[in-house]
Structure formats: structure tokens, C-alpha cells
Design a protein around this motif. Structure first.
Motif, short mmCIF file in Angstrom:
data_model
loop_
_atom_site.label_atom_id
_atom_site.label_comp_id
_atom_site.label_asym_id
_atom_site.label_seq_id
_atom_site.Cartn_x
_atom_site.Cartn_y
_atom_site.Cartn_z
N LYS A 258 0.85 -1.20 0.00
CA LYS A 258 0.00 0.00 0.00
C LYS A 258 0.88 1.24 0.00
CE LYS A 258 -3.91 -1.84 2.60
NZ LYS A 258 -4.34 -1.91 4.01
N LYS B 292 7.90 4.37 1.52
CA LYS B 292 8.99 5.17 2.08
C LYS B 292 10.23 4.30 2.21
CE LYS B 292 6.36 8.65 4.43
NZ LYS B 292 6.05 9.31 5.69
N GLU C 264 0.63 1.77 25.33
CA GLU C 264 -0.45 2.36 24.52
C GLU C 264 0.04 3.13 23.29
OE1 GLU C 264 -2.64 4.56 27.61
OE2 GLU C 264 -4.21 3.05 27.43
N GLN C 265 1.31 2.95 22.92
CA GLN C 265 1.79 3.68 21.74
C GLN C 265 1.15 3.14 20.46
OE1 GLN C 265 6.18 4.24 21.69
NE2 GLN C 265 6.09 3.66 23.83
N ASP D 22 -1.93 1.87 20.34
CA ASP D 22 -3.27 2.46 20.36
C ASP D 22 -3.22 3.89 19.84
OD1 ASP D 22 -4.21 0.17 21.43
OD2 ASP D 22 -4.36 0.91 23.49
N ALA D 23 -2.19 4.62 20.29
CA ALA D 23 -2.06 6.02 19.86
C ALA D 23 -1.90 6.10 18.34
CB ALA D 23 -0.89 6.68 20.55
N LEU D 24 -1.08 5.21 17.79
CA LEU D 24 -0.91 5.19 16.33
C LEU D 24 -2.24 4.95 15.65
CD1 LEU D 24 2.28 3.08 15.58
CD2 LEU D 24 1.89 5.46 15.00
N GLU D 25 -2.98 3.95 16.14
CA GLU D 25 -4.26 3.62 15.51
C GLU D 25 -5.21 4.81 15.57
OE1 GLU D 25 -5.55 0.06 17.45
OE2 GLU D 25 -4.71 -1.19 15.86
N CYS D 26 -5.23 5.49 16.72
CA CYS D 26 -6.13 6.63 16.85
C CYS D 26 -5.73 7.79 15.95
CB CYS D 26 -6.19 7.11 18.29
SG CYS D 26 -7.00 5.93 19.33
N MET D 27 -4.45 7.83 15.54
CA MET D 27 -4.04 8.87 14.60
C MET D 27 -4.30 8.43 13.17
SD MET D 27 -0.32 9.89 15.87
CE MET D 27 0.01 10.20 17.55
N ALA D 28 -5.01 7.32 13.02
CA ALA D 28 -5.28 6.75 11.69
C ALA D 28 -3.99 6.40 10.96
CB ALA D 28 -6.13 7.71 10.85
N ILE D 29 -2.98 6.00 11.74
CA ILE D 29 -1.76 5.48 11.12
C ILE D 29 -1.78 3.98 11.35
CG2 ILE D 29 0.76 5.49 11.18
CD1 ILE D 29 0.57 8.32 12.37
N ASP D 30 -1.68 3.22 10.27
CA ASP D 30 -1.76 1.77 10.38
C ASP D 30 -0.45 1.22 10.95
OD1 ASP D 30 -2.13 -0.89 10.10
OD2 ASP D 30 -2.25 -0.91 7.91
N TYR E 33 3.23 1.09 9.33
CA TYR E 33 4.24 1.97 9.90
C TYR E 33 5.36 1.19 10.60
CZ TYR E 33 6.25 5.67 12.76
OH TYR E 33 7.12 6.53 13.37
N LEU F 34 -11.11 1.43 20.22
CA LEU F 34 -10.05 0.55 20.72
C LEU F 34 -10.62 -0.62 21.50
CD1 LEU F 34 -7.53 3.27 21.93
CD2 LEU F 34 -7.29 1.80 19.93
N GLN G 292 -10.61 3.65 10.05
CA GLN G 292 -9.45 4.53 9.86
C GLN G 292 -9.90 5.89 9.31
OE1 GLN G 292 -6.31 2.50 7.85
NE2 GLN G 292 -4.85 4.13 8.18
N PHE H 131 -4.03 10.70 25.36
CA PHE H 131 -4.27 9.60 26.28
C PHE H 131 -3.96 10.06 27.71
CE2 PHE H 131 -4.22 7.33 22.42
CZ PHE H 131 -4.89 6.14 22.65
#
Ligand SMILES: Nc1ncnc2c1ncn2[C@@H]1O[C@H](COP(=O)(O)OP(=O)(O)OP(=O)(O)O)[C@@H](O)[C@H]1O
Ligand SMILES: [Mg+2]
Lengths: 262, 264
Positions: free
Chosen positions: A35, A39, A126-127, A129-137, A141, B55, B79, B89
Motif C-alpha cells: 500500500k 517510504k 499504549e503507543q 493504540d495512539a498510532l491507531e487513533c491517529m489513523a496510522i496503520d 508503519y 479501541l 481509519q 491519552f
């Protein structure tokens, strides 16, 4: 009695579940490689971590493996009066078998454990989770560069292992024990064929995938571990399991790959 | 309420083992407004946020964001919804092997095609806004807890999100800093018009910022009211919460005012 069945059932359910998880994980990660965006710099960084940093240990173990092959091979072949085959014996066992397997085991210990611990810590703090919440897969990544790097580095590391090993065998067999130098190289040129190289290449690719797959998935799912994967202890436990599991998987796959490719 | 709800929780239940944490949570978050969730420690406020962020999946009930049920949509749709989110958080969840600068720059690098120069401009601006100049090259382990919170806030706001979620944004900050943060919220919200969901223990101060206040108690949202209504609510649970957090003086002042109004 009932409790026994319950325990057995629970054990199987957990493992079937885990297998499914790992399978989906591999699939999603491999798909994410294709996808956009593509990079290059993260891949180069991972090649450095997985590949470059492993070179020293590969050189070292490769040299000693070759040396012991020279020693054992010379003494065994001498019994049959065929010391002349030493070159091909050392080269073939390294290229077909020992190079890919031992290099992979070394990389598991060095880079596999590091991958597992890194991703495990990202999970528990939770890093991810944080990635997911930023819409970064996270697959794209974190995992995709590691898979690519493993597929690129493993064959190269294996090649280095093979070459150093052959010189190690040469140093002991020819230099120390006095086998014929010309025969060492000519038997090697004669007996090593493309099929042997191909087998080594396929093995190293598969092992590279296996290492990254098992180690990163184990870290990624640390929170779902049976018996609780919590905090530092959870990560340390899962890292140990990942290294053991990858090593076992390498040896098992080695058998099946050999039986298919031979 | 004429504005439409962007987030709706309908009878959300969640248990861990035998512990029932959420026992039928109903909540609507109105677009462009600030909803503050308050409640005792361990009541499940962070858990509600995790449900809205997708989540955690509820045992039963629905979580709707932009009208879509999060447990029925594909990963790609989730997404897409999350593209609108900015999240802080409770533990900040900074990427601990990256510098402060890279942490804030990450969403820009991964989600946009801006040049490094442009990224530098935006990141510097956000860090200044959070009063973090000079810490760009430090790692999360090298800064204080309050600073980490502020880095997390800068990271959450860097993409100008449509909905922000802040889990205890001012816990661990001194009074001056937390007042400054509230001013920043007020300013950015009036510019960007985002919807905000804030979990906070900073009552009564947070009420100045809130358009709606929801009290979570015993796994249920007791009521979702405007701050004024909240302080005067007849609900015994809310009444008790208001009294313990703001002191009896606070409420009685208002009651006295009311009394005075009544007299005339
Ligand atoms: N993954 C989990 N496994 C088991 N229990 C959990 C899990 N996550 C949350 N809980 C439980 O859910 C309850 C609510 O947790 P939560 O973190 O939402 O509380 P909170 O309201 O945010 O509290 P605080 O104000 O202290 O942050 C706690 O009792 C906690 O033990
Ligand atoms: Mg919380």
C-alpha cells in the motif's frame, strides 16, 4: 474430571485462536507493504538494525562453523582416503544447510528478541493504540519496514556466513591440516550447483519472514497472552517465547523446505 | 438541542471478568460543543473514551460516530473516521524512542504530504502554543510529566482535528499552566470549531469550558446537562458530587442568589 476437559479445551481454543491471530497478522502486514506511500528511509533503518548490526556475530559464528567443518570433515574424509572432497563437503553443508539455519538462529537471538521487546513495549505503553487513533496503520508503519528489511538482509547475511565459513574451512583444512589447496577449490567449483545456491536462498528468505513474523506478532499481541501479559514481566516472558518459537520454527521449516527442494 | 450528535453511545455495557464497569451508558456528544465527562477514579471514564475511539468493543450496545456503528464497520472505514480525531491519552502515550519534535511531527509526516519546512513551521507553532520551546530535542523520558501531557496535546492538535478527546489534559499541571491550557482550548476551539470530549477531575474550573457535563457513576451516565443545570440538578448523585467537589459554599451561593431572585 470436568475441570480436566475444561483445561484441555481452553488450551486448544487459545492456541487455535492464537494461530488465527498470527495468520491474519502476517497477511495484513504483507498486504500493507504494497500500500502507498512507499517510504525508503524506514526500511533502510531496519536493514541497519536487523542486518548491519548482525554482521559481526555472523562473521564470528560463520568463521568458527567453517573451521569446525574443516576439522571434522578432514578427519572423516581422510578415513576414506578422500580428503580431496573437503572443499565440496564444507561448501555444500554450509550453503545448503548450516549457513541459512545458523545465520537465522543468530539473527533470531540478536534482532528477533529486539523486535519483540520493542513492539511489546509499544503495546503496553499504549503507543500502538495512539498510532491507531491517529489513523496510522501500525502494520504499515512498524511491521512493513521490518518485513522488507528481513527479506533483504537475511539472504545477504547468509551469503556472508557461507563465504566466511568456506574460508574458515579452508584455513583449517588446507592451512593447518595440509589438505591439497587445488583439490579444495576444484571440488567445490565442480560440486556446488545453482540448485544448492537456490535452496540456500529460499531458506534464508523464509527464515527471515518467520523471524519477523513470529517476533513482531508475539510483541504485538502481548496483551492477549494467556496468563496475562502485563508490564515489563509480560514483555520479557513474551520475548523469551518468541525467540524459542522462532528457533523451533526455523528448524521445523528447514526440514520441510529441504524435503521439498531436494 | 438543534445541533446533531456526532457521537452517540446507546446502552453500552462492558465487563472485565466479573467486574461490570459500564452498565448501560447513554451519551450524545453535540457537534462543535465541549462535553466534559466527570466522575470518580476508576469509574470507567477512560474506558468510555476507548469505546468511542474504537479501541475497545462493547459487550452489548452501540457506539455511533458520524452515525456509523464502530463494531460493524471495516478497518478502512474506522481509519477514515479516525482521520478526524485528535487524541490525548491519560498517560500521554508518546513514542518514547522519538524526540518531542518528532512526536509532534509524526502525524504530519505520515498523514500529509507537507514539506519538512512546512512541518517545521507547524510543529514549532504548536510547541510554542504549549509553552515547550527548547525541549524539541529531548526524549519523553527526559521531560516532566506535565510537559509530556503538553506534548501529547500538541500532537493531538497538530492536524487540526474535527473531534478531540482529552483524557485529563490538566492533571499534573500547575494552576497557571492549566489555566493557560484552558485558554488555548478556548482559542483553538473558537478558531477550528472542533467537537471536544474531555475527561477531567478539575471541577469546578473545567465547567467554565464545558457546554455539557456528564457524570459517570456506578457504570451509568447520571445525566448530561449544561454546567448551570448540572450545579443545580436535583439528582441526588449529581448533587452529592457537586457538593463534594465544589464545596457546599459554592452551591449555597447560587442558592442564595436564587433565593434573592425569588424574593423580588
Ligand atoms: N483492560 C482492562 N482489563 C481489566 N479491567 C479494566 C481494563 N481496563 C479498565 N478496567 C477496569 O475498568 C475500570 C475503569 O477504568 P478507567 O481507566 O476507565 O477508569 P477512569 O474512570 O478513567 O479512572 P481515572 O479517573 O482514575 O482515570 C477500572 O476499575 C479498571 O480496573
Ligand atoms: Mg482514566
Amino acid at each position: 474430571m470436568l475441570r480436566l476437559f475444561e483445561a484441555i479445551g481452553g488450551f486448544f481454543l487459545y492456541n487455535v485462536n492464537q494461530l488465527g491471530r498470527l495468520g491474519i497478522f502476517l497477511f495484513v502486514s504483507l498486504v500493507s507493504i504494497f500500500k502507498p506511500p512507499y517510504k525508503v528511509s524506514p526500511v533502510i533503518k531496519q536493514i541497519y538494525v536487523i542486518g548491519s548490526l548482525s554482521i559481526f556475530v555472523i562473521l564470528f559464528t560463520g568463521a568458527f562453523t567453517g573451521m569446525v567443518l574443516g576439522l571434522q570433515g578432514y578427519n572423516t574424509l581422510k578415513k576414506f582416503g578422500s580428503e580431496g572432497l573437503l572443499g565440496s563437503a564444507v561448501a555444500l553443508s554450509l550453503i545448503r544447510e548450516l549457513g541459512p539455519v545458523l545465520a537465522a538462529l543468530m539473527v533470531t537471538g540478536r534482532a528477533g528478541s529486539a523486535i519483540c521487546a520493542e513492539i511489546g513495549i509499544m503495546r503496553i505503553s499504549e503507543q500502538i493504540d495512539a498510532l491507531e487513533c491517529m489513523a496510522i496503520d501500525p502494520h504499515k508503519y512498524i511491521m512493513a519496514p521490518k518485513f522488507l528489511a528481513a527479506v533483504i538482509s537475511m539472504p545477504l547475511l547468509t551469503a556472508i556466513f557461507d563465504v566466511i565459513g568456506i574460508f574458515g574451512g579452508y584455513a583449517i583444512g588446507v592451512g593447518l591440516l595440509g589438505a591439497n589447496e587445488g583439490a579444495f577449490f576444484s571440488s567445490m567449483y565442480k560440486d556446488v550447483e545453482f540448485d544448492d545456491i537456490y535452496m540456500g536462498l529460499v531458506k534464508s528468505l523464509v527464515f527471515g519472514l518467520l523471524i519477523v513474523w513470529i517476533c513482531s506478532a508475539k510483541g504485538y499481541f502481548v496483551h492477549l497472552e494467556r496468563g496475562g501479559g502485563f508490564g515489563a514481566e509480560g514483555v520479557s516472558r513474551v520475548t523469551t517465547t518468541a525467540v524459542v518459537l522462532s528457533s523451533v520454527a526455523i528448524l521445523v521449516f528447514d526440514y520441510f523446505l529441504t524435503s521439498v527442494l531436494i | 438541542m438543534n445541533a446533531r450528535p456526532v457521537i452517540q453511545l446507546i446502552d453500552v455495557r462492558k465487563s472485565f471478568g466479573s467486574q461490570e464497569v459500564l452498565r448501560g451508558v447513554n451519551l450524545s456528544v453535540v457537534e462543535g460543543k465541549t462535553t466534559v465527562i466527570v466522575g470518580g477514579s476508576g469509574q470507567g471514564k477512560s474506558l468510555i473514551l476507548k469505546h468511542i475511539l474504537g479501541l475497545v468493543k462493547p459487550d452489548s450496545g452501540q457506539v455511533l460516530v458520524y452515525g456509523k456503528d464502530l463494531s460493524r464497520i471495516s478497518g478502512r472505514e474506522l481509519q477514515e473516521i479516525r482521520m478526524n480525531f485528535g487524541v490525548l491519552f491519560q498517560n500521554a502515550a508518546l513514542f518514547d524512542s522519538m524526540t518531542v519534535y518528532d512526536n509532534v511531527a509524526l502525524p504530519l509526516r505520515e498523514r500529509t504530504r507537507l514539506s519538512e519546512e512546512e512541518i517545521r513551521r507547524i510543529v514549532t507553532e504548536k510547541l510554542e502554543m504549549m509553552d515547550l520551546e527548547g525541549s524539541e530535542n529531548k526524549y519523553p523520558a527526559q521531560i516532566s510529566g506535565g510537559m509530556r501531557k503538553r506534548v501529547g496535546l500538541a500532537r493531538a492538535l497538530v492536524l487540526n482535528p474535527k473531534i478531540v478527546f482529552f483524557d485529563e489534559p490538566t492533571t499534573g499541571l500547575d494552576v497557571a499552566k492549566s489555566n493557560e491550557i484552558y485558554r488555548v482550548f478556548f482559542r483553538t476551539q473558537s478558531i477550528l470549531g472542533y467537537t471536544a470530549v474531555i475527561v477531567s477531575h478539575d471541577v469546578p474550573k473545567i465547567l467554565k469550558l464545558a457546554d455539557y457535563v456528564a457524570l459517570l457513576h456506578q457504570g451509568v451516565i447520571q445525566d448530561c446537562l449544561t454546567p448551570e443545570e448540572f450545579q443545580l440538578s436535583d439528582n441526588p448523585v449529581i448533587k452529592e458530587y457537586v457538593e463534594t467537589t465544589m464545596g457546599a459554599i459554592y452551591t449555597s451561593e447560587i442558592l442564595e442568589e436564587e433565593d434573592e431572585k425569588d424574593r423580588y
